[in-house]
Design a protein around this motif. Sequence first.
Motif, PDB file in Angstrom:
ATOM      1  N   LYS A  93       0.836  -1.207   0.000  1.00 19.31           N
ATOM      2  CA  LYS A  93       0.000   0.000   0.000  1.00 19.31           C
ATOM      3  C   LYS A  93       0.868   1.254   0.000  1.00 19.31           C
ATOM      4  CE  LYS A  93      -3.853   2.048   2.589  1.00 19.31           C
ATOM      5  NZ  LYS A  93      -4.717   1.876   3.792  1.00 19.31           N
ATOM      6  N   ALA A  94       1.944   1.218   0.778  1.00 20.79           N
ATOM      7  CA  ALA A  94       2.849   2.365   0.834  1.00 20.79           C
ATOM      8  C   ALA A  94       3.616   2.526  -0.474  1.00 20.79           C
ATOM      9  CB  ALA A  94       3.818   2.209   2.003  1.00 20.79           C
ATOM     10  N   LYS A  95       3.952   1.421  -1.108  1.00 19.87           N
ATOM     11  CA  LYS A  95       4.719   1.471  -2.357  1.00 19.87           C
ATOM     12  C   LYS A  95       3.972   2.241  -3.442  1.00 19.87           C
ATOM     13  CE  LYS A  95       7.528  -2.702  -1.886  1.00 19.87           C
ATOM     14  NZ  LYS A  95       7.833  -4.042  -2.421  1.00 19.87           N
ATOM     15  N   VAL A  96       2.648   2.110  -3.461  1.00 16.89           N
ATOM     16  CA  VAL A  96       1.839   2.820  -4.463  1.00 16.89           C
ATOM     17  C   VAL A  96       2.046   4.331  -4.321  1.00 16.89           C
ATOM     18  CG1 VAL A  96      -0.509   3.323  -5.233  1.00 16.89           C
ATOM     19  CG2 VAL A  96       0.111   0.983  -4.580  1.00 16.89           C
ATOM     20  N   VAL A  97       2.067   4.814  -3.072  1.00 18.63           N
ATOM     21  CA  VAL A  97       2.265   6.242  -2.812  1.00 18.63           C
ATOM     22  C   VAL A  97       3.676   6.662  -3.218  1.00 18.63           C
ATOM     23  CG1 VAL A  97       2.348   8.029  -1.036  1.00 18.63           C
ATOM     24  CG2 VAL A  97       0.600   6.239  -0.926  1.00 18.63           C
ATOM     25  N   PHE A  98       4.669   5.861  -2.847  1.00 16.88           N
ATOM     26  CA  PHE A  98       6.055   6.193  -3.170  1.00 16.88           C
ATOM     27  C   PHE A  98       6.270   6.237  -4.681  1.00 16.88           C
ATOM     28  CE2 PHE A  98       6.885   5.710   1.206  1.00 16.88           C
ATOM     29  CZ  PHE A  98       8.162   6.166   1.468  1.00 16.88           C
ATOM     30  N   LYS A  99       5.738   5.249  -5.363  1.00 13.34           N
ATOM     31  CA  LYS A  99       5.928   5.180  -6.816  1.00 13.34           C
ATOM     32  C   LYS A  99       5.352   6.427  -7.493  1.00 13.34           C
ATOM     33  CE  LYS A  99       5.869   1.257  -8.865  1.00 13.34           C
ATOM     34  NZ  LYS A  99       5.524  -0.051  -9.479  1.00 13.34           N
ATOM     35  N   LYS A 100       4.208   6.864  -7.009  1.00 13.86           N
ATOM     36  CA  LYS A 100       3.575   8.065  -7.573  1.00 13.86           C
ATOM     37  C   LYS A 100       4.384   9.325  -7.273  1.00 13.86           C
ATOM     38  CE  LYS A 100       0.431   9.893  -5.090  1.00 13.86           C
ATOM     39  NZ  LYS A 100      -0.784  10.202  -4.305  1.00 13.86           N
ATOM     40  N   ASN A 101       4.850   9.457  -6.037  1.00 16.02           N
ATOM     41  CA  ASN A 101       5.500  10.695  -5.622  1.00 16.02           C
ATOM     42  C   ASN A 101       6.956  10.805  -6.036  1.00 16.02           C
ATOM     43  OD1 ASN A 101       3.119  11.572  -4.541  1.00 16.02           O
ATOM     44  ND2 ASN A 101       3.627  11.072  -2.431  1.00 16.02           N
ATOM     45  N   ILE A 102       7.571   9.695  -6.414  1.00 16.77           N
ATOM     46  CA  ILE A 102       8.939   9.756  -6.928  1.00 16.77           C
ATOM     47  C   ILE A 102       8.998  10.606  -8.195  1.00 16.77           C
ATOM     48  CG2 ILE A 102      10.578   8.308  -8.238  1.00 16.77           C
ATOM     49  CD1 ILE A 102      10.436   6.311  -5.938  1.00 16.77           C
ATOM     50  N   GLU A 103       7.892  10.651  -8.915  1.00 14.24           N
ATOM     51  CA  GLU A 103       7.822  11.458 -10.133  1.00 14.24           C
ATOM     52  C   GLU A 103       8.027  12.948  -9.859  1.00 14.24           C
ATOM     53  OE1 GLU A 103       7.509  10.179 -13.185  1.00 14.24           O
ATOM     54  OE2 GLU A 103       7.525   8.171 -12.309  1.00 14.24           O
ATOM     55  N   LYS A 104       7.883  13.353  -8.583  1.00 23.52           N
ATOM     56  CA  LYS A 104       8.012  14.762  -8.227  1.00 23.52           C
ATOM     57  C   LYS A 104       9.455  15.147  -7.870  1.00 23.52           C
ATOM     58  CE  LYS A 104       3.372  14.590  -6.189  1.00 23.52           C
ATOM     59  NZ  LYS A 104       2.601  14.731  -4.928  1.00 23.52           N
ATOM     60  N   SER A 105      10.333  14.160  -7.793  1.00 27.80           N
ATOM     61  CA  SER A 105      11.709  14.413  -7.360  1.00 27.80           C
ATOM     62  C   SER A 105      12.685  14.244  -8.516  1.00 27.80           C
ATOM     63  CB  SER A 105      12.087  13.457  -6.223  1.00 27.80           C
ATOM     64  OG  SER A 105      13.482  13.467  -5.984  1.00 27.80           O
ATOM     65  N   GLU A 106      13.390  15.321  -8.858  1.00 29.44           N
ATOM     66  CA  GLU A 106      14.393  15.254  -9.925  1.00 29.44           C
ATOM     67  C   GLU A 106      15.499  14.264  -9.571  1.00 29.44           C
ATOM     68  OE1 GLU A 106      15.599  18.957 -12.133  1.00 29.44           O
ATOM     69  OE2 GLU A 106      14.717  19.856 -10.346  1.00 29.44           O
ATOM     70  N   ALA A 107      15.928  14.288  -8.314  1.00 29.42           N
ATOM     71  CA  ALA A 107      17.040  13.428  -7.894  1.00 29.42           C
ATOM     72  C   ALA A 107      16.667  11.957  -7.972  1.00 29.42           C
ATOM     73  CB  ALA A 107      17.462  13.794  -6.476  1.00 29.42           C
ATOM     74  N   LEU A 108      15.445  11.619  -7.547  1.00 31.18           N
ATOM     75  CA  LEU A 108      15.022  10.223  -7.557  1.00 31.18           C
ATOM     76  C   LEU A 108      14.744   9.739  -8.979  1.00 31.18           C
ATOM     77  CD1 LEU A 108      12.752  10.207  -4.379  1.00 31.18           C
ATOM     78  CD2 LEU A 108      14.986   9.114  -4.651  1.00 31.18           C
ATOM     79  N   LEU A 109      14.195  10.606  -9.801  1.00 34.18           N
ATOM     80  CA  LEU A 109      13.985  10.237 -11.207  1.00 34.18           C
ATOM     81  C   LEU A 109      15.325  10.016 -11.903  1.00 34.18           C
ATOM     82  CD1 LEU A 109      11.066  12.571 -12.396  1.00 34.18           C
ATOM     83  CD2 LEU A 109      11.026  10.084 -12.163  1.00 34.18           C
ATOM     84  N   PHE A 110      16.305  10.841 -11.543  1.00 34.25           N
ATOM     85  CA  PHE A 110      17.638  10.678 -12.128  1.00 34.25           C
ATOM     86  C   PHE A 110      18.256   9.354 -11.678  1.00 34.25           C
ATOM     87  CE2 PHE A 110      22.298  11.499 -11.871  1.00 34.25           C
ATOM     88  CZ  PHE A 110      22.541  11.589 -13.237  1.00 34.25           C
TER      89      PHE A 110
END
Length: 251
Positions: A93-110
């Motif tokens: 359940k938490a992974k769904v939130v993380f996967k969505k919000n990673i899109e908001k972070s330049e560093a994590l997307l990189f």
Amino acid sequence: MSQNVEHVQKSTVVPYVGIERIIEILQTMYKNNMKEQSLENIAKSLECGLSNLNNVTPTLTILGLGEVRKGILKLTPDGLVCADAFLHNDHEKAKVVFKKNIEKSEALLFTKSLLEARSTISGDEIGNALSDRFNKGWKSLQTIRNFGNSCASIIAFAGFGYYSEGILSNKPPTIKVTSSFYSPSIGYNPMMNLLKSLHGFERVNIKDIVKKLQVNEANLYTDLTICTILNLVEKETAKTYKLTDNGRQLI
């Protein structure tokens, strides 16, 4: 590079704490039935310094899990969902939130793009790439490693890869990662002092080690990671460690 672009890169927030620390913060607040709480009180609950907690809050913010205003950390709706999920061991359940919000972070997307390009990459390599990409200019190996490993663990938790002992891969680990992936930042004498601080105890809280050795808590986590990889120390919880049989024999 224009000054404006350079400024944006330098101001890009890069997570300095990994998934375990994030889970610990959210669980602590949720157990205390707190949607919002002062950073000072949270630090007391976690038995850590306020400066240590200040390393966590930017990561919570960029992941959309919390907001900090005037020294108060308030969990967002996504933060509450994750806190409840972690408390009930519902990580999916938490992974769904993380996967969505990673899109908001330049560093994590990189970081995610590095994994896609390399298939397997170490935390040190990720840290160096982040420093170059966002013009951070980190010099310390420990700093580089902390940032790289933190991003790697969050990416893996969200389901984009697998993270184990300093290595991020797009395939599950089939063998135990050895210390050859690390360039240890702790020398022999400091390592022996660290092991001796654990000797004679069934388990030791990391705050007690910090007080006994008068060392920086962030540095200590890195040193304990090296000792764990060398099978000298075993991690029991997010805060407690104990000597292995190998560690006792070395002493």
